[in-house]
Scaffold this motif. Structure first.
Motif, PDB file in Angstrom:
ATOM      1  N   LEU A 139       9.593   1.337  -7.340  1.00  0.00           N
ATOM      2  CA  LEU A 139      10.867   0.821  -6.425  1.00  0.00           C
ATOM      3  C   LEU A 139      11.307  -0.132  -7.941  1.00  0.00           C
ATOM      4  O   LEU A 139      10.911  -0.283  -8.681  1.00  0.00           O
ATOM      5  N   ALA A 173      14.348  -4.256  -5.460  1.00  0.00           N
ATOM      6  CA  ALA A 173      14.557  -3.658  -4.440  1.00  0.00           C
ATOM      7  C   ALA A 173      14.249  -4.666  -3.386  1.00  0.00           C
ATOM      8  O   ALA A 173      13.382  -5.871  -3.931  1.00  0.00           O
ATOM      9  N   LEU A 176       2.481  -0.267  -2.676  1.00  0.00           N
ATOM     10  CA  LEU A 176       2.993  -0.264  -3.577  1.00  0.00           C
ATOM     11  C   LEU A 176       3.033   0.307  -4.848  1.00  0.00           C
ATOM     12  O   LEU A 176       4.189   0.921  -5.098  1.00  0.00           O
ATOM     13  N   THR A 230      13.106  -2.968   1.600  1.00  0.00           N
ATOM     14  CA  THR A 230      12.865  -1.499   1.256  1.00  0.00           C
ATOM     15  C   THR A 230      11.330  -1.403   0.413  1.00  0.00           C
ATOM     16  O   THR A 230      10.840  -0.026   0.063  1.00  0.00           O
ATOM     17  N   HIS A 231      11.146  -2.137   0.328  1.00  0.00           N
ATOM     18  CA  HIS A 231       9.250  -2.835   0.241  1.00  0.00           C
ATOM     19  C   HIS A 231       8.756  -1.919   1.263  1.00  0.00           C
ATOM     20  O   HIS A 231       7.872  -1.652   1.444  1.00  0.00           O
ATOM     21  N   ARG A 254       5.327   3.737  -6.732  1.00  0.00           N
ATOM     22  CA  ARG A 254       6.703   4.024  -6.415  1.00  0.00           C
ATOM     23  C   ARG A 254       7.717   4.479  -6.711  1.00  0.00           C
ATOM     24  O   ARG A 254       8.781   4.053  -6.312  1.00  0.00           O
ATOM     25  N   GLU A 287      10.084   0.022   3.725  1.00  0.00           N
ATOM     26  CA  GLU A 287      10.421   1.417   3.843  1.00  0.00           C
ATOM     27  C   GLU A 287       9.380   1.672   3.462  1.00  0.00           C
ATOM     28  O   GLU A 287       7.988   2.583   4.116  1.00  0.00           O
ATOM     29  N   ALA A 288       8.233   1.668   2.396  1.00  0.00           N
ATOM     30  CA  ALA A 288       7.762   1.744   1.610  1.00  0.00           C
ATOM     31  C   ALA A 288       6.425   2.049   2.138  1.00  0.00           C
ATOM     32  O   ALA A 288       5.893   3.382   1.861  1.00  0.00           O
TER      33      ALA A 288
END
Ligand code: NAI
Length: 526
Positions: free
Chosen positions: A500, A504, A495, A508-509, A498, A511-512
């Motif tokens: 974010l 988040a 991550l 959300t983490h 990225r 999903e990334a």
């Protein structure tokens, strides 16, 4: 133009040319064969094609075409990439797995070919199903193809036509049964665990008399599930929960009548009972009472003495009913689910009876293929004056009613098992049973209110990768929070960079992270 841009343009041209060629094939079976040959001869192009045109290609590599391909599997010379383990090879299963060209396998899809779709015993031809489902893991949820192994346990066949067919390449003897069958499966599972300790095992198209028993036996030994039971249950529950979002009613107030009491039906009933237990504080048995089943002998009820083991939890103290119409009039269901393979059994009388009882009847003829469906979308719309909330197993075209376009939803297991499986791979999940409820609830929340109004109980399949990313995130988060799986060692590293937001959420983490682990045929080595 940069080298990368030139390469991307060349890929696009090759994919477009290959698609054009595919469309010129005379039959769907020819398209199936052309795709399987491309998979063997040019894997990068095959996967680019599959991922860029998933919606168009899936019906050729999976249902409905795969049924015919399994029936004729050896006669038409399908290039097999799965692994056959024969009853006569007992004692060597581990060696055979260790000799397989792919050694980073994380998902195994296994069948014994005894109940392929609604087509019965297709023996070693069942390999086409293991291979098709394996492709769905990549196409729908981005599991890298080298991590998936299709397996067929060839224990013989009772299909007389195949036994007499000179082209048939499976074991030419009646099915191994009883203790000898148990020993084949036990050696397979033990070999699998020794070979890849963190593997996810999917049981696929086993007959009723083995499916439930195998699941009960092995679910405590390794991470495994049966898609016909649990995947179907999950997508169907998601459909019911979506329909209830449209009506505003509660699952706790539903009476659900199933026409058919096999693997699919009782699997759905059990997941509904689990959902009622978790969400509405019922006991499991109270939850099961919301589900009523009809089999070929009538309503499943406590007075019956002829019930198979898997039907008994649903044998309630209700009066016997012989016909579906009688059961509807007596039990007044709010939801009607067809899993009987009895084409046309949701007659206009049956549909009208549901429409008379309910402002928005929920009707789900799930039997496949289309020729076995309990009713068509058009028939359901006509008999309910357009009030139906509908999901079917096979696709139907949209129809017009009262100046509105109404869309049927398709309860496709491909919404569920590839994403649940990918989450299990990422977290090295140890036990997967409880995850299906999370997947159903997540999927049910993804359609917008406007989509629900138009009949779209599931998101459009064209958005499958985005849908899978959401499901992988929800399932992986649940697995790690509940200790069923572990946080991947590269989670934070993947991550980094990225961008974010610091606020988040976990989802959300995830999903990334899931997006970063989706297979990309343009960058992966094949
Ligand atoms: P199964 O063979 O285990 O069960 C069929 C059931 O139907 C049995 O309980 C049988 O007693 C009952 N039945 C047969 N004739 C009947 C009659 N005249 N009246 C009432 N009941 C009758 O099959 P399974 O695995 O449960 O699948 C059933 C259907 O559901 C198949 O067509 C399959 O393709 C479909 N299915 C759809 C899925 C989806 O849409 N996502 C997923 C899995 C299955």
């Amino acid at each position: 133009m940069t080298v990368a841009a030139r390469q991307a343009a060349a890929h696009t041209t090759n994919v477009a040319t290959a698609m054009k060629e595919l469309r010129t094939q005379p039959t769907d079976l020819d398209r199936y064969l052309a795709l399987r040959r491309l998979q063997r001869d040019n894997p990068p192009l095959f996967y680019r094609l599959l991922l860029a045109n998933t919606e168009e290609i899936l019906p050729f590599v999976y249902t409905p075409t795969v049924g015919e391909a399994c029936q004729k599997y050896h006669a038409i010379g399908v290039p097999t990439y799965g692994l056959y383990l024969r009853a006569t090879d007992r004692g060597t299963f581990l060696q055979r797995l260790q000799a397989y060209p792919l050694q980073g396998v994380r998902v195994v899809v296994v069948t014994d070919g005894e109940r392929i779709l609604g087509l019965g015993d297709l023996g070693a031809g069942g390999m086409g199903i293991s291979e098709g489902k394996s492709l769905l893991y990549t196409a729908a949820a981005g599991v890298p193809p080298h991590q998936i192994l299709p397996v067929t346990l060839d224990v013989g066949t009772n299909n007389q036509a195949l036994l007499k067919d000179p082209a048939y390449a499976g074991l030419r003897k009646p099915r191994v049964t009883g203790q000898a069958y148990e020993e084949v499966v036990a050696e397979f599972v033990a070999a699998l665990k020794a070979w890849q300790p963190h593997v996810l095992l999917q049981f696929e198209d086993f007959a009723n008399h083995t499916a439930f028993h195998l699941l009960d036996t092995y679910r405590s030994q390794l991470c495994c599930f049966n898609d016909d039971v649990q995947g179907t249950a999950c997508v169907c529950l998601a459909g019911v929960l979506s329909a209830l979002r449209a009506t505003g009613a509660s699952l706790a107030d539903q009476r659900i009548l199933f026409h058919g009491a096999g693997e699919a039906g009782t699997g759905i009933g059990e997941l509904i009972a689990i959902c009622l237990e978790r969400r509405h504080g019922m006991t499991r048995q109270q939850g099961r009472r919301a589900c009523l089943f009809m089999d070929s002998k009538g309503l499943v009820c406590s007075a019956r003495t002829d019930l198979q083991h898997h039907k008994r939890p649903f044998a309630h103290d209700v009066p016997p009913c012989r016909t579906l119409l009688e059961a509807i009039q007596q039990m007044k269901p709010t939801v009607l689910i067809g899993v009987s393979t009895m084409a046309g059994s949701f007659s206009s009388e049956v549909l009208r009876a549901m429409a008379a009882l309910n402002e928005r009847p929920i009707i789900m003829p799930l039997s496949n293929p289309t020729s076995k469906s309990e009713c068509t979308f058009q028939a359901a719309v006509a008999a309910t004056e357009g009030r139906v909330l509908f999901a079917s197993g096979s696709p139907f075209p949209p129809c017009q009613h009262g100046g509105r376009s109404l869309h049927p939803a398709q309860a496709n297991n491909a919404y569920i098992f590839p994403a649940v499986g990918h989450a299990a791979v990422l977290t090295r999940c140890r036990e997967i049973r409880r995850v299906f409820l999370v997947a159903a609830e997540t999927l049910a929340g993804l359609s917008s209110v406007a989509d629900l109004e138009a009949g779209l109980l599931f998101p459009r399949f064209s958005a499958i990768k985005a849908v899978s990313t959401r499901l992988i995130a929800a399932c992986a988060d649940f697995m790690v929070r509940t200790g069923l799986g572990s946080l991947p060692a590269d989670f934070d590293a993947a991550l980094k960079g990225r961008a974010l937001p610091t606020t988040a959420s976990n989802l959300t983490h995830w999903e990334a992270y899931a997006a970063a682990h989706m297979f990309d045929p343009n960058t992966a080595k094949l």
